[in-house]
Design a protein around this motif. Structure first.
Motif, mmCIF file in Angstrom:
data_model
loop_
_atom_site.group_PDB
_atom_site.id
_atom_site.type_symbol
_atom_site.label_atom_id
_atom_site.label_comp_id
_atom_site.label_asym_id
_atom_site.label_seq_id
_atom_site.Cartn_x
_atom_site.Cartn_y
_atom_site.Cartn_z
ATOM 1 N N LEU A 85 0.800 -1.224 0.000
ATOM 2 C CA LEU A 85 0.000 0.000 0.000
ATOM 3 C C LEU A 85 0.835 1.277 0.000
ATOM 4 O O LEU A 85 0.275 2.371 -0.042
ATOM 5 N N LEU A 86 2.136 1.167 0.053
ATOM 6 C CA LEU A 86 3.005 2.343 0.111
ATOM 7 C C LEU A 86 2.767 3.327 -1.035
ATOM 8 O O LEU A 86 2.655 4.530 -0.784
ATOM 9 N N PRO A 87 2.656 2.889 -2.295
ATOM 10 C CA PRO A 87 2.399 3.862 -3.368
ATOM 11 C C PRO A 87 1.062 4.592 -3.196
ATOM 12 O O PRO A 87 0.965 5.782 -3.490
ATOM 13 N N LEU A 88 0.063 3.899 -2.688
ATOM 14 C CA LEU A 88 -1.232 4.528 -2.455
ATOM 15 C C LEU A 88 -1.129 5.594 -1.363
ATOM 16 O O LEU A 88 -1.676 6.693 -1.499
ATOM 17 N N ILE A 89 -0.408 5.286 -0.309
ATOM 18 C CA ILE A 89 -0.234 6.237 0.788
ATOM 19 C C ILE A 89 0.552 7.459 0.317
ATOM 20 O O ILE A 89 0.169 8.599 0.593
ATOM 21 N N VAL A 90 1.626 7.230 -0.399
ATOM 22 C CA VAL A 90 2.436 8.344 -0.909
ATOM 23 C C VAL A 90 1.622 9.186 -1.887
ATOM 24 O O VAL A 90 1.656 10.421 -1.845
ATOM 25 N N GLY A 91 0.844 8.544 -2.737
ATOM 26 C CA GLY A 91 -0.005 9.279 -3.687
ATOM 27 C C GLY A 91 -1.055 10.114 -2.978
ATOM 28 O O GLY A 91 -1.337 11.247 -3.387
ATOM 29 N N ALA A 92 -1.633 9.579 -1.904
ATOM 30 C CA ALA A 92 -2.631 10.345 -1.159
ATOM 31 C C ALA A 92 -2.002 11.545 -0.477
ATOM 32 O O ALA A 92 -2.594 12.633 -0.451
ATOM 33 N N VAL A 93 -0.806 11.380 0.050
ATOM 34 C CA VAL A 93 -0.121 12.507 0.693
ATOM 35 C C VAL A 93 0.216 13.575 -0.350
ATOM 36 O O VAL A 93 0.015 14.780 -0.106
ATOM 37 N N ILE A 94 0.698 13.165 -1.504
ATOM 38 C CA ILE A 94 1.018 14.124 -2.559
ATOM 39 C C ILE A 94 -0.241 14.853 -3.026
ATOM 40 O O ILE A 94 -0.223 16.070 -3.244
#
Length: 70
Positions: free
Chosen positions: A57-66
């Motif tokens: 889920l790391l890419p999803l979390i980073v995308g949401a933060v961005i």
């Protein structure tokens, strides 16, 4: 972007091997019929699967933060 993808893929592979090692330990405990070792191995499998889920889920979390910041 390719470097980030490569790092993420390496992290995924490392955590997958880590989970596999926990499953091997659990199988050995089951084969030895050692209940104490089995409960420790089961908790290790759960923890390592949670880590795998976090890496997935790391890419999803980073995308949401961005998206939230940008």
């Amino acid at each position: 972007m390719r470097v980030a993808g490569a790092v993420w893929a390496l992290m995924l592979a490392a955590v997958a091997l880590y989970v596999g090692a926990a499953f091997v330990t659990m199988a050995q405990a089951r084969q030895l019929n050692n209940h104490h070792m089995m409960s420790e191995a089961t908790s290790a499998v759960k923890l390592r699967l949670a880590a795998l889920g976090g890496v997935v889920l790391l890419p999803l979390i980073v995308g949401a933060v961005i998206a939230a910041v940008g």
